[in-house]
Design a protein around this motif. Structure first.
Motif, PDB file in Angstrom:
ATOM      1  N   ALA A 125     -16.115  -6.978  10.392  1.00 34.87           N
ATOM      2  CA  ALA A 125     -15.630  -8.048  11.562  1.00 34.87           C
ATOM      3  C   ALA A 125     -15.030  -9.144  10.869  1.00 34.87           C
ATOM      4  CB  ALA A 125     -16.758  -8.367  12.258  1.00 34.87           C
ATOM      5  N   GLU A 126     -15.412  -9.570   9.573  1.00 30.70           N
ATOM      6  CA  GLU A 126     -14.949 -10.669   8.834  1.00 30.70           C
ATOM      7  C   GLU A 126     -13.429 -10.359   8.658  1.00 30.70           C
ATOM      8  OE1 GLU A 126     -17.942  -9.339   8.191  1.00 30.70           O
ATOM      9  OE2 GLU A 126     -19.028 -11.019   9.217  1.00 30.70           O
ATOM     10  N   ASP A 127     -13.004  -9.268   8.553  1.00 31.11           N
ATOM     11  CA  ASP A 127     -11.634  -8.654   7.901  1.00 31.11           C
ATOM     12  C   ASP A 127     -10.458  -8.949   9.246  1.00 31.11           C
ATOM     13  OD1 ASP A 127     -12.499  -8.241   5.238  1.00 31.11           O
ATOM     14  OD2 ASP A 127     -13.032  -6.262   5.942  1.00 31.11           O
ATOM     15  N   PHE A 128     -11.062  -9.303  10.307  1.00 31.94           N
ATOM     16  CA  PHE A 128     -10.258  -9.157  11.788  1.00 31.94           C
ATOM     17  C   PHE A 128      -8.853 -10.078  11.433  1.00 31.94           C
ATOM     18  CE2 PHE A 128      -8.812 -11.713  15.485  1.00 31.94           C
ATOM     19  CZ  PHE A 128      -8.519 -10.607  16.274  1.00 31.94           C
ATOM     20  N   HIS A 129      -9.294 -11.126  11.042  1.00 31.46           N
ATOM     21  CA  HIS A 129      -7.645 -12.072  10.930  1.00 31.46           C
ATOM     22  C   HIS A 129      -7.044 -11.589   9.871  1.00 31.46           C
ATOM     23  CE1 HIS A 129      -9.300 -15.289  13.643  1.00 31.46           C
ATOM     24  NE2 HIS A 129     -10.567 -15.360  12.777  1.00 31.46           N
ATOM     25  N   SER A 130      -7.406 -11.083   8.783  1.00 33.01           N
ATOM     26  CA  SER A 130      -6.502 -10.332   7.776  1.00 33.01           C
ATOM     27  C   SER A 130      -5.900  -9.132   8.298  1.00 33.01           C
ATOM     28  CB  SER A 130      -7.315  -9.958   6.494  1.00 33.01           C
ATOM     29  OG  SER A 130      -7.784 -11.127   5.939  1.00 33.01           O
ATOM     30  N   ALA A 131      -6.535  -8.417   9.092  1.00 33.45           N
ATOM     31  CA  ALA A 131      -5.963  -7.290   9.744  1.00 33.45           C
ATOM     32  C   ALA A 131      -4.928  -7.594  10.674  1.00 33.45           C
ATOM     33  CB  ALA A 131      -7.121  -6.455  10.272  1.00 33.45           C
ATOM     34  N   ARG A 132      -5.408  -8.602  11.480  1.00 30.82           N
ATOM     35  CA  ARG A 132      -4.318  -8.963  12.574  1.00 30.82           C
ATOM     36  C   ARG A 132      -2.920  -9.674  11.814  1.00 30.82           C
ATOM     37  NH1 ARG A 132      -5.812 -13.439  16.487  1.00 30.82           N
ATOM     38  NH2 ARG A 132      -5.308 -14.617  14.529  1.00 30.82           N
ATOM     39  N   ALA A 133      -3.048 -10.267  10.690  1.00 27.70           N
ATOM     40  CA  ALA A 133      -2.150 -10.779   9.944  1.00 27.70           C
ATOM     41  C   ALA A 133      -1.284  -9.863   9.230  1.00 27.70           C
ATOM     42  CB  ALA A 133      -2.657 -11.692   8.821  1.00 27.70           C
ATOM     43  N   LEU A 134      -1.983  -8.762   8.936  1.00 26.92           N
ATOM     44  CA  LEU A 134      -1.043  -7.634   8.064  1.00 26.92           C
ATOM     45  C   LEU A 134      -0.284  -6.827   9.326  1.00 26.92           C
ATOM     46  CD1 LEU A 134      -3.671  -6.277   5.520  1.00 26.92           C
ATOM     47  CD2 LEU A 134      -1.497  -7.369   5.203  1.00 26.92           C
ATOM     48  N   LEU A 135      -0.798  -6.738  10.476  1.00 30.47           N
ATOM     49  CA  LEU A 135      -0.091  -5.999  11.730  1.00 30.47           C
ATOM     50  C   LEU A 135       1.125  -6.751  12.013  1.00 30.47           C
ATOM     51  CD1 LEU A 135      -3.200  -4.700  13.565  1.00 30.47           C
ATOM     52  CD2 LEU A 135      -1.536  -3.448  12.573  1.00 30.47           C
ATOM     53  N   ALA A 165      -6.326  -4.938  15.746  1.00 28.80           N
ATOM     54  CA  ALA A 165      -7.251  -5.459  14.640  1.00 28.80           C
ATOM     55  C   ALA A 165      -8.760  -5.144  14.972  1.00 28.80           C
ATOM     56  CB  ALA A 165      -6.773  -6.853  14.365  1.00 28.80           C
ATOM     57  N   ASP A 166      -9.081  -5.534  16.208  1.00 31.32           N
ATOM     58  CA  ASP A 166     -10.566  -5.162  16.397  1.00 31.32           C
ATOM     59  C   ASP A 166     -10.878  -3.876  16.468  1.00 31.32           C
ATOM     60  OD1 ASP A 166     -11.598  -7.812  17.264  1.00 31.32           O
ATOM     61  OD2 ASP A 166     -11.016  -7.595  19.375  1.00 31.32           O
ATOM     62  N   LEU A 167     -10.096  -2.915  16.743  1.00 30.66           N
ATOM     63  CA  LEU A 167     -10.402  -1.571  16.740  1.00 30.66           C
ATOM     64  C   LEU A 167     -10.447  -1.143  15.468  1.00 30.66           C
ATOM     65  CD1 LEU A 167      -7.822   0.095  19.430  1.00 30.66           C
ATOM     66  CD2 LEU A 167     -10.172  -0.201  19.640  1.00 30.66           C
ATOM     67  N   LEU A 168      -9.687  -1.503  14.550  1.00 33.52           N
ATOM     68  CA  LEU A 168      -9.739  -1.222  13.033  1.00 33.52           C
ATOM     69  C   LEU A 168     -10.967  -1.842  12.425  1.00 33.52           C
ATOM     70  CD1 LEU A 168      -5.899  -1.665  12.079  1.00 33.52           C
ATOM     71  CD2 LEU A 168      -7.222   0.460  12.367  1.00 33.52           C
ATOM     72  N   THR A 169     -11.256  -3.020  12.773  1.00 36.92           N
ATOM     73  CA  THR A 169     -12.466  -3.696  11.874  1.00 36.92           C
ATOM     74  C   THR A 169     -13.822  -3.209  12.668  1.00 36.92           C
ATOM     75  OG1 THR A 169     -12.153  -5.754  13.389  1.00 36.92           O
ATOM     76  CG2 THR A 169     -10.963  -5.548  11.340  1.00 36.92           C
ATOM     77  N   GLU A 170     -13.679  -2.689  13.851  1.00 39.37           N
ATOM     78  CA  GLU A 170     -14.991  -2.148  14.406  1.00 39.37           C
ATOM     79  C   GLU A 170     -15.327  -0.978  13.629  1.00 39.37           C
ATOM     80  OE1 GLU A 170     -14.369  -2.408  18.595  1.00 39.37           O
ATOM     81  OE2 GLU A 170     -14.530  -4.505  18.423  1.00 39.37           O
ATOM     82  N   GLN A 171     -14.421  -0.124  13.322  1.00 37.41           N
ATOM     83  CA  GLN A 171     -14.519   1.296  12.758  1.00 37.41           C
ATOM     84  C   GLN A 171     -14.853   1.205  11.429  1.00 37.41           C
ATOM     85  OE1 GLN A 171     -11.819   4.799  14.172  1.00 37.41           O
ATOM     86  NE2 GLN A 171     -11.025   3.903  12.327  1.00 37.41           N
ATOM     87  N   VAL A 172     -16.285   0.786  11.081  1.00 37.95           N
ATOM     88  CA  VAL A 172     -16.550   0.654   9.664  1.00 37.95           C
ATOM     89  C   VAL A 172     -16.712   2.091   8.909  1.00 37.95           C
ATOM     90  CG1 VAL A 172     -17.554  -1.328  10.096  1.00 37.95           C
ATOM     91  CG2 VAL A 172     -18.971   0.650  10.126  1.00 37.95           C
ATOM     92  N   ALA A 182      -7.886  -9.635   3.250  1.00 35.73           N
ATOM     93  CA  ALA A 182      -7.283  -8.297   2.936  1.00 35.73           C
ATOM     94  C   ALA A 182      -6.064  -8.176   2.206  1.00 35.73           C
ATOM     95  CB  ALA A 182      -7.476  -7.405   3.997  1.00 35.73           C
ATOM     96  N   LEU A 183      -5.591  -7.440   1.360  1.00 35.68           N
ATOM     97  CA  LEU A 183      -4.118  -7.278   0.944  1.00 35.68           C
ATOM     98  C   LEU A 183      -3.439  -6.080   1.512  1.00 35.68           C
ATOM     99  CD1 LEU A 183      -4.766  -8.023  -3.065  1.00 35.68           C
ATOM    100  CD2 LEU A 183      -3.795  -9.755  -1.251  1.00 35.68           C
ATOM    101  N   ALA A 184      -4.306  -5.174   1.731  1.00 33.29           N
ATOM    102  CA  ALA A 184      -3.874  -3.898   2.646  1.00 33.29           C
ATOM    103  C   ALA A 184      -4.953  -3.383   3.229  1.00 33.29           C
ATOM    104  CB  ALA A 184      -3.560  -2.848   1.364  1.00 33.29           C
ATOM    105  N   TYR A 185      -4.654  -2.418   4.168  1.00 38.40           N
ATOM    106  CA  TYR A 185      -5.600  -1.776   5.233  1.00 38.40           C
ATOM    107  C   TYR A 185      -5.367  -0.514   5.398  1.00 38.40           C
ATOM    108  CZ  TYR A 185      -9.261  -2.963   8.212  1.00 38.40           C
ATOM    109  OH  TYR A 185     -10.750  -3.038   9.033  1.00 38.40           O
ATOM    110  N   LEU A 186      -6.343   0.513   4.934  1.00 39.85           N
ATOM    111  CA  LEU A 186      -5.967   2.073   5.412  1.00 39.85           C
ATOM    112  C   LEU A 186      -7.080   2.596   6.390  1.00 39.85           C
ATOM    113  CD1 LEU A 186      -4.533   4.578   4.691  1.00 39.85           C
ATOM    114  CD2 LEU A 186      -6.241   4.635   2.680  1.00 39.85           C
ATOM    115  N   SER A 187      -6.507   3.182   7.355  1.00 41.04           N
ATOM    116  CA  SER A 187      -7.518   3.570   8.342  1.00 41.04           C
ATOM    117  C   SER A 187      -6.791   4.476   9.231  1.00 41.04           C
ATOM    118  CB  SER A 187      -8.211   2.563   9.307  1.00 41.04           C
ATOM    119  OG  SER A 187      -9.263   2.673   9.893  1.00 41.04           O
ATOM    120  N   CYS A 188      -7.446   5.175  10.206  1.00 35.13           N
ATOM    121  CA  CYS A 188      -7.022   6.202  11.248  1.00 35.13           C
ATOM    122  C   CYS A 188      -7.722   5.986  12.493  1.00 35.13           C
ATOM    123  CB  CYS A 188      -6.657   7.459  10.654  1.00 35.13           C
ATOM    124  SG  CYS A 188      -8.315   7.873  10.600  1.00 35.13           S
TER     125      CYS A 188
END
Length: 81
Positions: A14-24, A41-48, A63-69
Motif C-alpha cells: 500500500a505504501e507504493d500507491f503514490h509511486s505507482a500512480r506517478a509512474l502511471l 494504482a490501488d489495484l496494483l498495490t493491493e495485489q501483493v 518506486a522506479l518501475a512496476y511490473l505486474s498484471c
C-alpha cells in the motif's frame, strides 16, 4: 563517468500507491485512453501476490518501475481497465 546504482526488488504494498500512480501518470498509457490512475494504482498495490516493485536505496524509497498484471475477468467492472 560511470554511475553505480544498486536496484532492489520488493513485493507491492500500500505504501507504493503514490509511486505507482506517478509512474502511471508519466506513462504514455494516458494517451491511448483516459483512465483513473488512482484506481489502477490501488489495484496494483493491493495485489501483493503478483508483481514486483523496483527501487534503489531501500524499501522506503519511491518506486522506479512496476511490473505486474491484472486479471481482466476479475476486474471487469473497473473503469480503469
Amino acid at each position: 563517468g560511470l554511475i553505480e546504482v544498486d536496484f532492489e526488488f520488493f513485493d507491492p504494498c500500500a505504501e507504493d500507491f503514490h509511486s505507482a500512480r506517478a509512474l502511471l501518470q508519466q506513462s504514455n498509457l494516458l494517451d491511448a485512453a483516459p483512465m483513473d490512475t488512482s484506481e489502477l494504482a490501488d489495484l496494483l498495490t493491493e495485489q501483493v501476490a503478483v508483481g514486483t516493485v523496483l527501487k534503489s536505496g531501500g524499501k522506503e524509497e519511491p518506486a522506479l518501475a512496476y511490473l505486474s498484471c491484472l486479471s481482466l475477468q476479475q476486474h471487469k467492472a473497473s473503469a480503469s481497465l
